[in-house]
Design a protein around this motif. Sequence first.
Motif, PDB file in Angstrom:
ATOM      1  N   TYR A  47       0.837  -1.196   0.000  1.00 16.35           N
ATOM      2  CA  TYR A  47       0.000   0.000   0.000  1.00 16.35           C
ATOM      3  C   TYR A  47       0.875   1.250   0.000  1.00 16.35           C
ATOM      4  O   TYR A  47       1.849   1.337   0.740  1.00 16.35           O
ATOM      5  N   VAL A  48       0.520   2.215  -0.836  1.00 17.06           N
ATOM      6  CA  VAL A  48       1.204   3.504  -0.859  1.00 17.06           C
ATOM      7  C   VAL A  48       0.156   4.606  -0.746  1.00 17.06           C
ATOM      8  O   VAL A  48      -1.017   4.395  -1.038  1.00 17.06           O
ATOM      9  N   THR A  49       0.599   5.769  -0.298  1.00 14.52           N
ATOM     10  CA  THR A  49      -0.295   6.913  -0.122  1.00 14.52           C
ATOM     11  C   THR A  49       0.065   7.976  -1.134  1.00 14.52           C
ATOM     12  O   THR A  49       1.234   8.327  -1.291  1.00 14.52           O
ATOM     13  N   ARG A  50      -0.931   8.487  -1.810  1.00 13.72           N
ATOM     14  CA  ARG A  50      -0.710   9.562  -2.771  1.00 13.72           C
ATOM     15  C   ARG A  50      -1.520  10.782  -2.332  1.00 13.72           C
ATOM     16  O   ARG A  50      -2.699  10.677  -2.019  1.00 13.72           O
ATOM     17  N   HIS A  51      -0.855  11.936  -2.307  1.00 10.30           N
ATOM     18  CA  HIS A  51      -1.511  13.195  -1.971  1.00 10.30           C
ATOM     19  C   HIS A  51      -1.822  13.917  -3.275  1.00 10.30           C
ATOM     20  O   HIS A  51      -0.914  14.329  -3.990  1.00 10.30           O
ATOM     21  N   ASN A  52      -3.109  14.068  -3.564  1.00 14.87           N
ATOM     22  CA  ASN A  52      -3.529  14.742  -4.792  1.00 14.87           C
ATOM     23  C   ASN A  52      -3.916  16.182  -4.488  1.00 14.87           C
ATOM     24  O   ASN A  52      -4.561  16.467  -3.467  1.00 14.87           O
ATOM     25  N   ARG A  53      -3.530  17.068  -5.381  1.00 15.71           N
ATOM     26  CA  ARG A  53      -3.842  18.482  -5.216  1.00 15.71           C
ATOM     27  C   ARG A  53      -5.355  18.698  -5.326  1.00 15.71           C
ATOM     28  O   ARG A  53      -6.021  18.104  -6.168  1.00 15.71           O
ATOM     29  N   ILE A  66      -6.126  12.676   0.103  1.00 11.91           N
ATOM     30  CA  ILE A  66      -5.184  11.584   0.313  1.00 11.91           C
ATOM     31  C   ILE A  66      -5.866  10.281  -0.081  1.00 11.91           C
ATOM     32  O   ILE A  66      -6.966   9.990   0.382  1.00 11.91           O
ATOM     33  N   GLU A  67      -5.217   9.512  -0.951  1.00 10.16           N
ATOM     34  CA  GLU A  67      -5.767   8.211  -1.328  1.00 10.16           C
ATOM     35  C   GLU A  67      -4.702   7.138  -1.163  1.00 10.16           C
ATOM     36  O   GLU A  67      -3.522   7.385  -1.389  1.00 10.16           O
ATOM     37  N   THR A  68      -5.140   5.963  -0.736  1.00  9.47           N
ATOM     38  CA  THR A  68      -4.228   4.826  -0.577  1.00  9.47           C
ATOM     39  C   THR A  68      -4.628   3.758  -1.582  1.00  9.47           C
ATOM     40  O   THR A  68      -5.804   3.517  -1.794  1.00  9.47           O
ATOM     41  N   ALA A  71       0.395  -0.578  -4.907  1.00 10.67           N
ATOM     42  CA  ALA A  71       1.382  -0.270  -5.933  1.00 10.67           C
ATOM     43  C   ALA A  71       1.916  -1.583  -6.505  1.00 10.67           C
ATOM     44  O   ALA A  71       1.849  -2.624  -5.850  1.00 10.67           O
TER      45      ALA A  71
END
Length: 119
Positions: A47-53, A66-68, A71
Amino acid sequence: MANIKKGDLVEVITGKKQDNGGDRGKQGKVLEVLTDQDRVIVEGVNYVTRHNRVGQTQRGTKTGGIETFEAPIHISNVALVDPETKKPTRVGHRVEEQVKDGVKRTVRVRYAKKSGKDL
């Protein structure tokens, strides 16, 4: 012929142990196989966390946050799980003859080799 396909149950055989926050030893179903990159996406693993603008769509709804998600993990870091012993195992292929609609056809079939103590 690929050893690992979509829908297979696999186990992560490398990386950090689960005690240290890693994924080694976790089992999950293959969601997607990325053949050009030699990677697989496994359910519940890596699992990875991505911060979207934050932005706005045409209708005015907010996007972002924030979405997980899972990957990709390299295909050499996972092993197919033997359905009988529930342990990681190697994959073999054997040639069998199938009769379908009266036509004989030779087909390569995958099978789980005998799983040892540990892989």
